[in-house]
Design a protein around this motif. Structure first.
Motif, PDB file in Angstrom:
ATOM      1  N   HIS A 152    -111.818 -25.357  31.614  1.00 35.01           N
ATOM      2  CA  HIS A 152    -111.965 -24.695  32.834  1.00 35.01           C
ATOM      3  C   HIS A 152    -110.929 -24.404  33.761  1.00 35.01           C
ATOM      4  O   HIS A 152    -109.862 -24.917  33.575  1.00 35.01           O
ATOM      5  N   VAL A 153    -111.404 -23.564  34.632  1.00 36.89           N
ATOM      6  CA  VAL A 153    -110.099 -23.004  35.822  1.00 36.89           C
ATOM      7  C   VAL A 153    -109.647 -24.022  36.743  1.00 36.89           C
ATOM      8  O   VAL A 153    -110.883 -24.685  36.942  1.00 36.89           O
ATOM      9  N   HIS A 154    -108.840 -24.441  36.840  1.00 40.51           N
ATOM     10  CA  HIS A 154    -108.147 -25.007  38.151  1.00 40.51           C
ATOM     11  C   HIS A 154    -107.764 -24.330  39.288  1.00 40.51           C
ATOM     12  O   HIS A 154    -107.617 -23.206  38.954  1.00 40.51           O
ATOM     13  N   GLY A 155    -107.817 -24.860  40.501  1.00 44.79           N
ATOM     14  CA  GLY A 155    -107.228 -23.962  41.651  1.00 44.79           C
ATOM     15  C   GLY A 155    -108.506 -23.162  42.329  1.00 44.79           C
ATOM     16  O   GLY A 155    -109.750 -23.261  42.094  1.00 44.79           O
ATOM     17  N   GLU A 156    -107.778 -22.204  42.884  1.00 45.67           N
ATOM     18  CA  GLU A 156    -108.764 -21.105  43.656  1.00 45.67           C
ATOM     19  C   GLU A 156    -109.479 -20.464  42.903  1.00 45.67           C
ATOM     20  O   GLU A 156    -109.281 -20.042  41.782  1.00 45.67           O
ATOM     21  N   GLY A 157    -110.960 -20.721  43.197  1.00 44.93           N
ATOM     22  CA  GLY A 157    -111.864 -20.053  42.377  1.00 44.93           C
ATOM     23  C   GLY A 157    -112.525 -20.769  41.285  1.00 44.93           C
ATOM     24  O   GLY A 157    -113.361 -20.511  40.282  1.00 44.93           O
ATOM     25  N   GLY A 158    -111.978 -21.776  41.076  1.00 42.98           N
ATOM     26  CA  GLY A 158    -112.247 -22.783  39.695  1.00 42.98           C
ATOM     27  C   GLY A 158    -112.325 -24.117  40.415  1.00 42.98           C
ATOM     28  O   GLY A 158    -112.515 -24.353  41.398  1.00 42.98           O
TER      29      GLY A 158
END
Length: 161
Positions: A152-158
């Motif tokens: 999965h995405v990390h940081g902004e929006g994740g």
């Protein structure tokens, strides 16, 4: 850069049902939604429609139930006694809870309360629905090694750890 497997994709979306009523929108949340392409983070029909697109692309797509949240299954609707909700003092329609089933954990929604009988639905609220998306791709980038490891995405929006 085109959207392909292992890319982090940011999109603005508006989801409407077949009556044209807005169900959800990233625009109202202010930030685009970020996801990791090819890792099952979004419904398959939308992910397939995004493959090959680039930042700046805008399009509409309809996703059929089998490529969205699945068909509606009547067998996932059950009537249970109120005493099955031990430790919960107040029950109301729309409440959700997780229960362990033979197929693993499942989210149920209370759809009706009648006396000592509670009707629960284990279908996703959008099961059986055609999902109509208005999409704007806002960014596409390669995923980091950590994002690929975690799926999965990390940081902004994740996701934030």
């Amino acid at each position: 850069m085109q959207i392909a497997e292992n890319m982090v994709v940011s999109i603005h979306y508006t989801l409407t049902n077949k009556a044209g009523e807005k169900v959800d929108s990233s625009v109202e949340h202010g930030e685009p939604m970020a996801y990791l392409h090819g890792h099952g983070n979004i419904v398959p029909g939308l992910e397939n429609a995004l493959t090959g697109k680039s930042a700046g692309d805008k399009f509409d797509v309809s996703v059929n139930p089998e490529d969205g949240y699945g068909e509606h299954h009547a067998e996932l609707i059950q009537e249970v006694p109120r005493e099955a909700f031990q430790g919960v003092d107040h029950l109301e329609t729309g409440m959700q809870f997780q229960a362990d089933t033979g197929a693993g954990p499942r989210l149920f929604t209370i759809t009706k309360i009648e006396g000592d009988t509670v009707t629960v639905d284990g279908n996703h609220p959008l099961a059986g629905e055609v999902l109509n998306f208005a999409i704007e791709v806002t960014a596409v980038r390669a995923a980091s090694e950590e994002e690929l490891e975690h799926g999965h995405v990390h940081g902004e929006g994740g996701h934030h750890h």
